[in-house]
Design an enzyme around this catalytic site. Structure first.
Site, mmCIF file in Angstrom:
data_model
loop_
_atom_site.group_PDB
_atom_site.id
_atom_site.type_symbol
_atom_site.label_atom_id
_atom_site.label_comp_id
_atom_site.label_asym_id
_atom_site.label_seq_id
_atom_site.Cartn_x
_atom_site.Cartn_y
_atom_site.Cartn_z
ATOM 1 C CG ASP A 55 3.862 23.988 -69.717
ATOM 2 O OD1 ASP A 55 2.800 23.548 -69.751
ATOM 3 O OD2 ASP A 55 5.098 23.656 -70.365
ATOM 4 C CD GLU A 62 12.701 25.417 -74.593
ATOM 5 O OE1 GLU A 62 13.131 24.115 -74.457
ATOM 6 O OE2 GLU A 62 12.287 25.827 -75.422
HETATM 7 C C1 GLP Z 1 5.766 20.912 -75.081
HETATM 8 C C2 GLP Z 1 5.162 21.041 -73.483
HETATM 9 C C3 GLP Z 1 5.739 19.866 -72.760
HETATM 10 C C4 GLP Z 1 5.954 18.691 -73.381
HETATM 11 C C5 GLP Z 1 6.657 18.685 -74.606
HETATM 12 C C6 GLP Z 1 6.966 17.313 -75.340
HETATM 13 O O1 GLP Z 1 6.241 22.061 -75.627
HETATM 14 N N1 GLP Z 1 5.461 22.174 -72.941
HETATM 15 O O2 GLP Z 1 5.314 20.228 -71.438
HETATM 16 O O3 GLP Z 1 6.310 17.649 -72.525
HETATM 17 O O4 GLP Z 1 6.600 19.857 -75.213
HETATM 18 O O5 GLP Z 1 5.628 17.274 -76.245
HETATM 19 P P1 GLP Z 1 5.153 16.128 -76.974
HETATM 20 O O6 GLP Z 1 4.472 15.047 -75.865
HETATM 21 O O7 GLP Z 1 3.920 16.493 -77.982
HETATM 22 O O8 GLP Z 1 6.320 15.348 -77.725
#
Ligand code: GLP
Length: 246
Positions: A68, A144
């Site tokens: 993404d 989402e």
């Molecule tokens: C973000 C990303 C995801 C990620 C998630 C969790 O928004 N788009 O790909 O897995 O949130 O993030 P974190 O690993 O910082 O908790």
């Protein structure tokens, strides 16, 4: 089938996740790796860089497709996922940057951006191994919670909880982009293998919901229960609610 690998802490989780990626790269040096951003995989990338520096890993034939990207962020913006991937991995290993792909957040026309990215992923042959983090609301990539599981790359309106969670990386919450381009669920599910990493007590509830709750688009990661080859590597804090079920 889901295999759970419990690690003592974040560092051990990172090493164990790097083991799975290393094994994939050694067994198939021209693998297509689906890669993820977020804070959780940073330690995994660090381990991969160390192993590359030690001469144990070769990225020269690897292709990568990222999950993404924020819509509207330029490549030189240090919060763009393009920047993140170069900063945490690509600039430190011998990957051919022409073979690294991240959805292009600079393309304003969402349909065009998504169509282009689907074509790139299709041309790569799809991920041999897809790395995933996990959002607090169960999002994978930026898929989402929604009424249906989206198929291909699409433009999403980020939920308030995601914007809040990601605000920690920006100077203020107003600077967090409100939209992103993300690979769809069908594309993620088409990966031959999936590796999800999770760390910390704040992920314990969603880990339980995603892997032991109903399969529903309201918890996007729950679809992974239907994939044939998923490895979830988590630390004890993230696995706190499932430890007696695995
Ligand atoms: C973000 C990303 C995801 C990620 C998630 C969790 O928004 N788009 O790909 O897995 O949130 O993030 P974190 O690993 O910082 O908790």
């Amino acid at each position: 089938m889901i295999k759970f690998v419990c690690a003592k802490d974040y560092d051990e989780m990172s090493r164990k996740a790097a083991n799975v990626i290393s094994a994939q790269m050694i067994m198939k040096p021209n693998s297509v790796l689906g890669l993820a951003t977020g804070s959780t995989p940073i330690g995994t990338y660090k381990c991969l860089v160390e192993r590359y520096e030690q001469g144990d890993l070769d990225f020269s034939q690897i292709t990568s497709v990222n999950l993404d990207e924020y819509r509207g962020l330029t490549h030189d913006n240090d919060q763009s996922y393009y920047y993140f991937m170069n900063d945490n991995l690509f600039s430190h290993v011998n990957i051919d940057k022409n073979n690294t792909y991240v959805p292009d957040g600079t393309i304003a026309d969402a349909d065009e951006a998504c169509k282009q990215y689907d074509a790139i992923v299709a041309a790569s042959g799809g991920a041999d191994l897809q790395l995933l983090g996990l959002g607090h609301n169960g999002h994978i990539g930026f898929n989402e919670p929604a009424e249906v599981f989206p198929k291909g790359t699409h433009c999403v309106d980020l939920t308030e909880s995601t914007i809040k969670a990601n605000a920690r990386f920006f100077a203020s919450i107003e600077e967090v982009p409100t939209q992103a381009y993300t690979m769809g669920i069908q594309t993620i599910m088409s990966a031959k293998k999936i590796l999800l990493v999770a760390s910390g007590a704040d992920k314990a509830d969603i880990i339980e919901k995603a892997f032991f709750g109903d399969v529903t688009p309201w918890v996007p990661a729950s679809i992974l229960q239907l994939h044939q080859d998923v490895t979830v590597v988590g630390d004890e804090a993230a696995f706190a609610k499932i430890i007696d079920k695995i």
